[in-house]
Design a protein around this motif. Structure first.
Motif, PDB file in Angstrom:
ATOM      1  N   GLY A 163       3.710   3.871  -7.814  1.00  0.00           N
ATOM      2  CA  GLY A 163       3.536   2.862  -8.858  1.00  0.00           C
ATOM      3  C   GLY A 163       4.474   1.679  -8.740  1.00  0.00           C
ATOM      4  O   GLY A 163       4.827   1.064  -9.748  1.00  0.00           O
ATOM      5  N   PHE A 164       4.873   1.342  -7.516  1.00  0.00           N
ATOM      6  CA  PHE A 164       5.740   0.186  -7.248  1.00  0.00           C
ATOM      7  C   PHE A 164       7.065   0.271  -8.012  1.00  0.00           C
ATOM      8  O   PHE A 164       7.635  -0.747  -8.416  1.00  0.00           O
ATOM      9  CB  PHE A 164       5.030  -1.138  -7.602  1.00  0.00           C
ATOM     10  CG  PHE A 164       3.709  -1.319  -6.920  1.00  0.00           C
ATOM     11  CD1 PHE A 164       3.634  -1.820  -5.633  1.00  0.00           C
ATOM     12  CD2 PHE A 164       2.528  -0.971  -7.562  1.00  0.00           C
ATOM     13  CE1 PHE A 164       2.406  -1.980  -4.996  1.00  0.00           C
ATOM     14  CE2 PHE A 164       1.297  -1.122  -6.930  1.00  0.00           C
ATOM     15  CZ  PHE A 164       1.243  -1.634  -5.640  1.00  0.00           C
ATOM     16  N   ALA A 165       7.556   1.506  -8.185  1.00  0.00           N
ATOM     17  CA  ALA A 165       8.724   1.732  -9.043  1.00  0.00           C
ATOM     18  C   ALA A 165       9.970   0.958  -8.610  1.00  0.00           C
ATOM     19  O   ALA A 165      10.728   0.482  -9.452  1.00  0.00           O
ATOM     20  CB  ALA A 165       9.021   3.223  -9.117  1.00  0.00           C
ATOM     21  N   HIS A 166      10.198   0.866  -7.325  1.00  0.00           N
ATOM     22  CA  HIS A 166      11.403   0.188  -6.832  1.00  0.00           C
ATOM     23  C   HIS A 166      11.024  -0.791  -5.724  1.00  0.00           C
ATOM     24  O   HIS A 166      11.701  -0.878  -4.694  1.00  0.00           O
ATOM     25  CB  HIS A 166      12.410   1.211  -6.294  1.00  0.00           C
ATOM     26  CG  HIS A 166      12.696   2.338  -7.237  1.00  0.00           C
ATOM     27  ND1 HIS A 166      13.628   2.240  -8.251  1.00  0.00           N
ATOM     28  CD2 HIS A 166      12.178   3.592  -7.338  1.00  0.00           C
ATOM     29  CE1 HIS A 166      13.672   3.372  -8.928  1.00  0.00           C
ATOM     30  NE2 HIS A 166      12.800   4.211  -8.392  1.00  0.00           N
ATOM     31  N   ALA A 218       7.850   1.990   7.994  1.00  0.00           N
ATOM     32  CA  ALA A 218       8.303   1.286   6.791  1.00  0.00           C
ATOM     33  C   ALA A 218       7.344   1.513   5.631  1.00  0.00           C
ATOM     34  O   ALA A 218       7.767   1.713   4.482  1.00  0.00           O
ATOM     35  CB  ALA A 218       8.441  -0.202   7.088  1.00  0.00           C
ATOM     36  N   ARG A 219       6.040   1.487   5.914  1.00  0.00           N
ATOM     37  CA  ARG A 219       5.041   1.720   4.857  1.00  0.00           C
ATOM     38  C   ARG A 219       5.239   3.107   4.238  1.00  0.00           C
ATOM     39  O   ARG A 219       5.172   3.280   3.021  1.00  0.00           O
ATOM     40  CB  ARG A 219       3.631   1.597   5.441  1.00  0.00           C
ATOM     41  CG  ARG A 219       2.517   1.756   4.422  1.00  0.00           C
ATOM     42  CD  ARG A 219       1.148   1.645   5.072  1.00  0.00           C
ATOM     43  NE  ARG A 219       0.926   2.675   6.075  1.00  0.00           N
ATOM     44  CZ  ARG A 219      -0.119   2.718   6.885  1.00  0.00           C
ATOM     45  NH1 ARG A 219      -1.045   1.774   6.820  1.00  0.00           N
ATOM     46  NH2 ARG A 219      -0.255   3.688   7.773  1.00  0.00           N
ATOM     47  N   MET A 226       0.831  -1.211   0.000  1.00  0.00           N
ATOM     48  CA  MET A 226       0.000   0.000   0.000  1.00  0.00           C
ATOM     49  C   MET A 226       0.865   1.261   0.000  1.00  0.00           C
ATOM     50  O   MET A 226       0.551   2.249  -0.665  1.00  0.00           O
ATOM     51  CB  MET A 226      -0.933   0.002   1.212  1.00  0.00           C
ATOM     52  CG  MET A 226      -1.990  -1.091   1.184  1.00  0.00           C
ATOM     53  SD  MET A 226      -3.128  -0.962  -0.214  1.00  0.00           S
ATOM     54  CE  MET A 226      -4.091   0.472   0.266  1.00  0.00           C
ATOM     55  N   GLY A 227       1.967   1.220   0.744  1.00  0.00           N
ATOM     56  CA  GLY A 227       2.884   2.362   0.749  1.00  0.00           C
ATOM     57  C   GLY A 227       3.549   2.567  -0.596  1.00  0.00           C
ATOM     58  O   GLY A 227       3.736   3.700  -1.051  1.00  0.00           O
TER      59      GLY A 227
END
Length: 251
Positions: A119-122, A159-160, A113-114
């Motif tokens: 866009g989940f780039a890394h 962390a999120r 979710m974080g």
């Protein structure tokens, strides 16, 4: 040390700049014209008693509640009227008071979710990074967030927020209700994020002793008003601050 609105507040190159911000809950004014700056690469701490308005300021910066008066500028852009989800896309992340993780989701899903903000780039790289930072989370990736201890939930909340690779990290009461050993671990991570990664951090914290030791600069808030500002060391050594906020706070 400078009073509210002093030399530090007058500098215009701030990454985050709050000017004359007033926030209301109904007809009750919670923030009474707040001026505050956070510069690139700094840890800035806001301390104050319960109910002083610290968390309200943090939430107002993120657009909920919205400032009724004044301006909030981030990276040279006026974000005062932007909705929260748009602010989150501007490389700013928040670890809110009370953690507010998704209790029915696993640790891994919370971290997803974080990461969704960018866009989940890394994603794989960032997952490895936060698991190295918080080894407990690595052991509990498939465990539901709601079954974690308070300290583990706080680690997950931070962390999120880090999964979006923020330029500015807002931390609201990260030590609240935690055992001293976990508090030291959390503050160690905050220092590392700043010193090794160069992350800019705005920290709202009741544990004034730890927060002021960590901070480059700090502000004191009393009933919705900034009453004092200076370096962390200046406020640590200030007799008024010691009497009001530091007695018994050295854990």
């Amino acid at each position: 040390m400078s009073p509210a609105g002093g030399a530090a507040a007058a500098r215009s190159s701030a990454l985050l700049s709050v000017r004359g911000v007033k926030t209301y809950y109904g007809n009750i004014i919670a923030l009474k014209g707040v001026d505050l700056d956070v510069h690139e690469g700094e840890i800035v701490t806001l301390i104050g008693a319960n109910g002083a308005g610290k968390s309200t300021l943090m939430m107002t910066i993120f657009g909920n509640p919205r400032a009724r008066e004044g301006t909030i500028t981030y990276a040279g852009r006026d974000i005062t009227r932007l909705p929260t989800h748009e602010i989150a896309r501007l490389n700013m992340a928040q670890s809110p008071e009370g953690r507010r993780i998704f209790p029915r989701m696993t640790v891994f899903e919370n971290l997803q979710m974080g990461a969704a903000v960018n866009g989940f780039a890394h994603f794989d790289e960032d997952l490895e990074r936060v698991c190295k930072m918080f080894p407990r989370l690595k052991e509990r990736l498939q465990q539901r967030g709601g079954t974690l201890s308070g300290g583990e939930q706080q680690m997950l909340a931070i962390a999120r927020a880090l999964m979006s690779r923020p330029r500015l990290l807002l931390l609201d009461e990260p030590s609240l209700g935690l055992a001293p050993l976990i508090v030291r671990q959390i503050f160690s991570v905050i220092r590392e994020l700043n010193e090794k990664d160069g992350m800019t951090i705005f920290l709202v914290e009741q544990n004034a002793y730890h927060a002021l030791k960590l901070a480059h600069r700090a502000y004191v808030m009393v009933t919705g008003t900034i009453t004092m500002s200076g370096t962390g060391r200046e406020l640590l050594e200030n007799p008024q601050v010691q009497a009001a906020y530091l007695e018994g706070g050295r854990h």
